[in-house]
Design a protein around this motif. Sequence first.
Motif, PDB file in Angstrom:
ATOM      1  N   GLU A   1      -7.076  -7.788  -2.173  1.00  6.65           N
ATOM      2  CA  GLU A   1      -6.839  -6.752  -1.171  1.00  6.65           C
ATOM      3  C   GLU A   1      -8.137  -6.291  -0.517  1.00  6.65           C
ATOM      4  O   GLU A   1      -8.820  -5.414  -1.044  1.00  6.65           O
ATOM      5  CB  GLU A   1      -6.168  -5.534  -1.797  1.00  6.65           C
TER       6      GLU A   1
ATOM      7  N   TYR B   1       5.259  -0.192   0.446  1.00  4.81           N
ATOM      8  CA  TYR B   1       4.367  -0.987  -0.404  1.00  4.81           C
ATOM      9  C   TYR B   1       3.250  -1.597   0.443  1.00  4.81           C
ATOM     10  O   TYR B   1       2.066  -1.515   0.107  1.00  4.81           O
ATOM     11  CB  TYR B   1       5.184  -2.085  -1.112  1.00  4.81           C
TER      12      TYR B   1
ATOM     13  N   GLU C   1      -0.835  -1.224   0.270  1.00  7.12           N
ATOM     14  CA  GLU C   1      -1.766  -2.336   0.056  1.00  7.12           C
ATOM     15  C   GLU C   1      -2.827  -2.361   1.166  1.00  7.12           C
ATOM     16  O   GLU C   1      -3.985  -2.674   0.930  1.00  7.12           O
ATOM     17  CB  GLU C   1      -1.013  -3.663  -0.002  1.00  7.12           C
TER      18      GLU C   1
ATOM     19  N   ASP D   1       1.794  -6.910  -9.519  1.00  5.91           N
ATOM     20  CA  ASP D   1       1.181  -5.612  -9.212  1.00  5.91           C
ATOM     21  C   ASP D   1       0.799  -4.892 -10.499  1.00  5.91           C
ATOM     22  O   ASP D   1      -0.197  -4.175 -10.553  1.00  5.91           O
ATOM     23  CB  ASP D   1       2.127  -4.763  -8.352  1.00  5.91           C
TER      24      ASP D   1
ATOM     25  N   GLU E   1      -0.665   0.717  -7.943  1.00 10.54           N
ATOM     26  CA  GLU E   1      -0.186  -0.588  -8.412  1.00 10.54           C
ATOM     27  C   GLU E   1       0.944  -0.431  -9.419  1.00 10.54           C
ATOM     28  O   GLU E   1       1.901  -1.200  -9.422  1.00 10.54           O
ATOM     29  CB  GLU E   1      -1.345  -1.399  -8.998  1.00 10.54           C
TER      30      GLU E   1
ATOM     31  N   HIS F   1       3.959   0.041  -7.424  1.00  8.90           N
ATOM     32  CA  HIS F   1       4.466  -1.221  -6.862  1.00  8.90           C
ATOM     33  C   HIS F   1       5.248  -1.991  -7.925  1.00  8.90           C
ATOM     34  O   HIS F   1       6.297  -2.573  -7.647  1.00  8.90           O
ATOM     35  CB  HIS F   1       3.308  -2.085  -6.352  1.00  8.90           C
TER      36      HIS F   1
HETATM   37 FE   FE2 Z   1       0.081  -3.777  -5.306  1.00 13.24          FE
END
Ligand code: FE2
Length: 276
Positions: free
Chosen positions: A69, A103, A107, A155, A184, A187
């Motif tokens: 990411e 989501y 991110e 995640d 996370e 997620h």
């Molecule tokens: Fe994630």
Amino acid sequence: MSEMTIIDDAPERGRTDLWPFWRKAYAQGDPLPKLAGHVNRPTYRFDEGDPLPEEYKGLLLKMLRHEGERAGNKSFLGLMGTCLELAEALFPNQETKLLKSEYLAEELKHAIMFHRLAVGLDRAFALRDVPYAHYAFHLPRESWADDAYFHFFVDLNGAFHSRDWRASSYIPLRKMAATVERDELGHSEMGYYFLTLICQDKKGKALAQHLLGKWYPAALDMFGRSDSPNAPRFIQWGLKSVGNAEIRQAYKQYVDRKLEALGVDLPDERKNRRFL
Ligand SMILES: [Fe+2]
């Protein structure tokens, strides 16, 4: 209104009742296990702009390469595009598609945070494209259940690593660890919520049971080899507090509990594995 305020108070501005999923998980106490770090090691602290020992910088960049990411990482933006296509093609209704868009927004928030960190560490790295190397990112996602498992497992891997970064010797990473961990975990809980919906009927549960054989070994393999030669160096420099075997075991205990609560049978943990 500063950019961080826009990002920080986003959850308060009337999202679906479900989002963010981390709220419910943390309301019941700490959802993640404490990673018992190796105590008898020197404590290092390096902040942005500090001169970094060569080995330390090499290990830090190696670790961040795994963390896709990043706004300057073309492969990450590609993965996000795929996520939208999957939601369009496979998700059953508007509500679940909206959750997926939440989501994605989060991110992208992480992509800004890791970009900032990368620019402060190594400008060339900030612009580097790092394709997703681990096979878990390339497993076919042909059904909503596949995508649900992807989020539940992959995640969650991010949440466990962020948990470990709370004690990181690299201060910029330590500062953002709690936020990334929380997000996370949210997620992963989104994926789990989808799995609970899928397992509500016999057909769905049978599919979830079948697909577990594909996703479970990949999830455990994401922590690398238990005898990785780099692990002791990461621990020595305070970039990690535990080895691959320890964090994998803590992760396995967590996911096994959740999967049993779904009513699926756990696969043999050594079956179809590539990295033990
Ligand atoms: Fe994630």
